[in-house]
Design a protein around this motif. Structure first.
Motif, PDB file in Angstrom:
ATOM      1  N   TYR A  33       0.844  -1.187   0.000  1.00 63.66           N
ATOM      2  CA  TYR A  33       0.000   0.000   0.000  1.00 63.66           C
ATOM      3  C   TYR A  33       0.885   1.244   0.000  1.00 63.66           C
ATOM      4  O   TYR A  33       1.881   1.312   0.724  1.00 63.66           O
ATOM      5  N   THR A  35       2.127   4.966   0.948  1.00 59.73           N
ATOM      6  CA  THR A  35       2.082   5.740   2.182  1.00 59.73           C
ATOM      7  C   THR A  35       2.045   7.219   1.830  1.00 59.73           C
ATOM      8  O   THR A  35       2.868   7.672   1.028  1.00 59.73           O
ATOM      9  N   PHE A  45      -3.466   8.441   8.923  1.00 62.46           N
ATOM     10  CA  PHE A  45      -4.253   8.095   7.753  1.00 62.46           C
ATOM     11  C   PHE A  45      -4.925   6.753   7.960  1.00 62.46           C
ATOM     12  O   PHE A  45      -4.530   5.973   8.822  1.00 62.46           O
ATOM     13  N   GLN A  47      -6.363   3.274   5.903  1.00 64.39           N
ATOM     14  CA  GLN A  47      -6.398   2.461   4.698  1.00 64.39           C
ATOM     15  C   GLN A  47      -7.292   1.260   4.960  1.00 64.39           C
ATOM     16  O   GLN A  47      -7.496   0.858   6.105  1.00 64.39           O
ATOM     17  N   LYS A  52      -6.646   0.573  -2.397  1.00 63.52           N
ATOM     18  CA  LYS A  52      -5.509   1.314  -1.852  1.00 63.52           C
ATOM     19  C   LYS A  52      -5.786   2.795  -1.626  1.00 63.52           C
ATOM     20  O   LYS A  52      -4.912   3.519  -1.152  1.00 63.52           O
ATOM     21  N   THR A  54      -6.765   6.065   0.183  1.00 61.09           N
ATOM     22  CA  THR A  54      -6.411   6.379   1.568  1.00 61.09           C
ATOM     23  C   THR A  54      -7.126   7.641   2.012  1.00 61.09           C
ATOM     24  O   THR A  54      -7.262   8.582   1.234  1.00 61.09           O
ATOM     25  N   TRP A  77      -9.463  12.430   0.779  1.00 62.66           N
ATOM     26  CA  TRP A  77      -9.002  11.243   0.064  1.00 62.66           C
ATOM     27  C   TRP A  77      -7.679  11.499  -0.631  1.00 62.66           C
ATOM     28  O   TRP A  77      -7.447  12.583  -1.162  1.00 62.66           O
ATOM     29  N   LYS A 150      -1.406   5.430  11.769  1.00 60.41           N
ATOM     30  CA  LYS A 150      -2.125   4.707  10.721  1.00 60.41           C
ATOM     31  C   LYS A 150      -3.199   3.813  11.332  1.00 60.41           C
ATOM     32  O   LYS A 150      -3.000   3.226  12.387  1.00 60.41           O
ATOM     33  N   PHE A 152      -5.760   0.643   9.865  1.00 55.16           N
ATOM     34  CA  PHE A 152      -6.039  -0.237   8.724  1.00 55.16           C
ATOM     35  C   PHE A 152      -7.239  -1.109   9.057  1.00 55.16           C
ATOM     36  O   PHE A 152      -7.272  -1.746  10.104  1.00 55.16           O
TER      37      PHE A 152
END
Length: 187
Positions: A33, A35, A45, A47, A52, A54, A77, A150, A152
């Protein structure tokens, strides 16, 4: 109404079916992915395993360099699947999925309690770094306090309006050890 929003766009509350438990700790290859570029204003961020693209969360600074105390975070986005172009969130995305709510808890020290509108149980604190003017986002996961970098979301099926979230990985700098860590939590 807010409880219903937990089912929107990949970061909503779900019922984990027994068949998902077998795959609970299967890893999505997030090394592939992209960054987002680190800037002074980028806080963290999000994900998702579905693509992909973000969602970046940065400080909402006006043209005079002043933080907007009513809306201190600006989510948008980064459409990596469309050449990496930046795009504002739609009203629905901002209001029910990826937007934030902020509460100024200490005006003198400029400390905010932040939540994602669709996942309010994960509290985020936005405040200045001690001895510095830069602001960072902090959260606690599995008893560890981290500088949030991050999030996810691993999804497994479902629909556009009600994706099935298998797990959430929250990553950042562990404030005790100074090491980058990823902690898994269940929705």
């Amino acid at each position: 109404m807010k409880i219903m929003t937990l089912n929107l766009l990949g970061i909503m509350l779900i019922t984990i079916f027994p068949s998902f438990k077998n795959n609970l700790y299967s890893q999505t290859n997030v090394q592939n992915y992209p960054t987002p570029a680190k800037t002074d204003n980028l806080l963290f961020f999000i994900q998702r395993s579905m693509n992909k693209n973000t969602i970046a969360y940065e400080l909402n600074i006006d043209k005079y360099g002043k933080l907007d105390n009513n809306k201190p975070i600006h989510p948008y986005w980064i459409r990596y699947e469309e050449g990496g172009k930046k795009q504002e969130l739609s009203y629905i995305q901002e209001s029910y999925a990826y937007g934030t709510e902020a509460n100024l808890t200490n005006k003198k020290e400029l400390i905010f309690n932040i939540t994602l509108v669709s996942y309010p149980k994960q509290q985020i604190v936005l405040k200045k770094i001690p001895g510095n003017t830069k602001m960072k986002a902090y959260t606690s996961v599995n008893g560890k306090l981290i500088e949030l970098q991050k999030i996810f979301f691993k999804t497994d099926g479902g629909t556009f309006w009600s994706p099935n979230i298998v797990y959430i990985d929250i990553s950042g700098i562990d404030l005790k050890t100074g090491k980058y860590i990823t902690e898994r939590t269940l929705p």
